[in-house]
Design a protein around this motif. Structure first.
Motif, short mmCIF file in Angstrom:
data_model
loop_
_atom_site.label_atom_id
_atom_site.label_comp_id
_atom_site.label_asym_id
_atom_site.label_seq_id
_atom_site.Cartn_x
_atom_site.Cartn_y
_atom_site.Cartn_z
N GLU A 34 16.06 -0.94 28.32
CA GLU A 34 15.04 -0.50 28.00
C GLU A 34 14.20 -0.71 26.78
O GLU A 34 12.90 -1.11 27.03
N ALA A 37 12.20 -3.89 27.61
CA ALA A 37 11.01 -3.36 29.03
C ALA A 37 9.92 -2.68 28.46
O ALA A 37 8.92 -2.15 29.08
N PHE A 38 9.78 -2.40 27.19
CA PHE A 38 8.77 -1.29 26.42
C PHE A 38 7.80 -2.17 25.83
O PHE A 38 8.62 -2.92 24.86
N SER A 40 5.70 -1.45 29.31
CA SER A 40 5.86 -1.79 30.62
C SER A 40 4.67 -1.75 31.34
O SER A 40 4.48 -2.39 32.25
N ARG A 41 3.64 -1.32 30.64
CA ARG A 41 2.13 -1.25 31.08
C ARG A 41 1.35 -1.33 30.03
O ARG A 41 1.88 -1.32 28.72
N GLN A 72 1.74 -6.66 26.36
CA GLN A 72 0.68 -5.88 27.12
C GLN A 72 -0.55 -5.85 26.39
O GLN A 72 -0.67 -5.84 25.19
N HIS A 99 3.09 5.10 25.74
CA HIS A 99 2.06 4.18 26.20
C HIS A 99 0.64 4.81 25.93
O HIS A 99 -0.39 4.26 26.04
N ARG A 275 11.60 3.93 21.18
CA ARG A 275 9.96 3.53 21.34
C ARG A 275 9.25 3.56 19.95
O ARG A 275 8.31 2.68 19.81
#
Length: 334
Positions: A34, A37-38, A40-41, A72, A99, A275
């Motif tokens: 995790e 992967a952050f 992820s967009r 990103q 996000h 996060r």
């Protein structure tokens, strides 16, 4: 060397990460993917003020570097309206996955005192990410006022109560609060004339429709030497590197005056702590370079890049401070 506050913030962050790691290890689990992967967009950075306003400009100054570090695209989404409340509400009620973020400034902590019907609470509904930077503004007067210092200006206004107008960029903005703090401390009667954006407010001051205003350092640098405005003082306790010849308001006639605006980023409350930690690291790393320090200095700003915990404490102090100023001045949203 890091300050005591920075060391404390790092220790807190280290404790959080260590505790999470210990829990995963004791459960026989591998370190999760995790954190890596952050995000992820693309990350959406909501700016609740007009495009080309100070918050928008500051965020775009290091947006490319931030996108590079995050892996990103960081999309700056200007959502002006209601003195910054529309954008703030949007983020407060967004999915707390890190996000969607709020890039904001002083109105965030002033609006709760000015407006009585907000649908969000600054402390309850946001997770502070980082206090990014701070900057003073400049007390400037139209040349028709024959004053050269803050002391002379105060004397001039005191014998003309209610006759002078000051331009602001709207309720709760730096230009509004800097003026109200000045009025409160100097015990002056000056009329507030709010405008919807920087351009009209500056045009009114340059045209003599208003006689004074608290304007950005960059605008004053651009006007220096033209004779169209006269800078009387910088609002911070230290002179601006961009305008070294302009004294502070405190040293020029109003001891104790101190006003600094700021820029910060918040996430919706409930955003996972790992996060928030990751976002804090990205923003701080994006700002940490001689190039960025130089760019911010030229804009009259100073990089802070605080920890999440430091920003949270700062917000609580600011909320209490401006609630007191607004109440004492009897201000309401106009």
């Amino acid at each position: 060397m890091p300050s005591r506050a920075e060391e404390t913030g790092l220790q807190i962050r280290g404790t959080i990460v260590a505790s999470l790691a210990a829990a995963w290890i004791s459960a026989g689990a591998a370190w999760p993917a995790e954190p890596y992967a952050f995000p992820s967009r693309p990350v959406r950075l909501i700016v609740p003020f007009p495009a080309s306003g100070s918050v928008d400009v500051v965020m775009r100054m290091f947006n490319a570097r931030l996108s590079e570090l995050m892996g990103q695209t960081v999309v700056i989404d200007d959502r002006p309206g209601a003195a910054g409340n529309i954008g703030a509400e949007l983020v407060a009620h967004a999915v707390p996955d890190g996000h969607t973020l709020l890039a904001t400034s002083l109105p965030l902590v002033v609006n709760p005192a000015l407006f009585g019907n907000l649908t969000y609470d600054v402390v309850r509904d946001f997770a502070p990410v980082s206090l990014l930077a701070a900057e003073p503004v400049v007390l400037a007067v139209h040349p028709s006022l024959r004053v050269s210092t803050v002391k002379e200006f105060i004397a001039h206004v005191r014998v003309r109560p209610g006759e002078l107008n000051y331009a602001s960029l709207g309720n709760g903005t730096s230009s509004h609060m800097a003026a109200e703090l000045f009025k409160n401390l100097a015990r002056l009667d000056i009329v507030h004339v709010p405008y919807k954006a920087r351009g009209p407010a500056l045009a009114a001051l340059l045209g003599g429709e208003t006689q004074l205003g608290f304007i950005g350092v960059v605008a004053m640098v651009q006007l220096a030497g033209t004779g169209r405005l006269r800078a009387l003082g910088v609002t911070s306790t230290r002179r601006s590197l961009a305008l070294p010849e302009v004294p502070t308001i405190a040293e020029s006639g109003l001891p104790g005056y101190d006003f600094t605006s700021w820029y910060g980023v918040l996430a919706p409350r409930g955003t996972p702590v790992e996060r928030v930690v990751a976002l804090n690291g990205h923003f701080r790393n994006a700002l940490r370079s001689p190039e960025m320090a130089g760019r911010f200095s030229r804009e009259g700003a100073e990089i802070i890049a605080s920890t999440s915990e430091e920003f949270g404490k700062f917000l609580r102090v600011e909320l209490a401070k401006w609630e007191r100023v607004v109440r004492q001045a009897g201000l309401k949203a106009e």
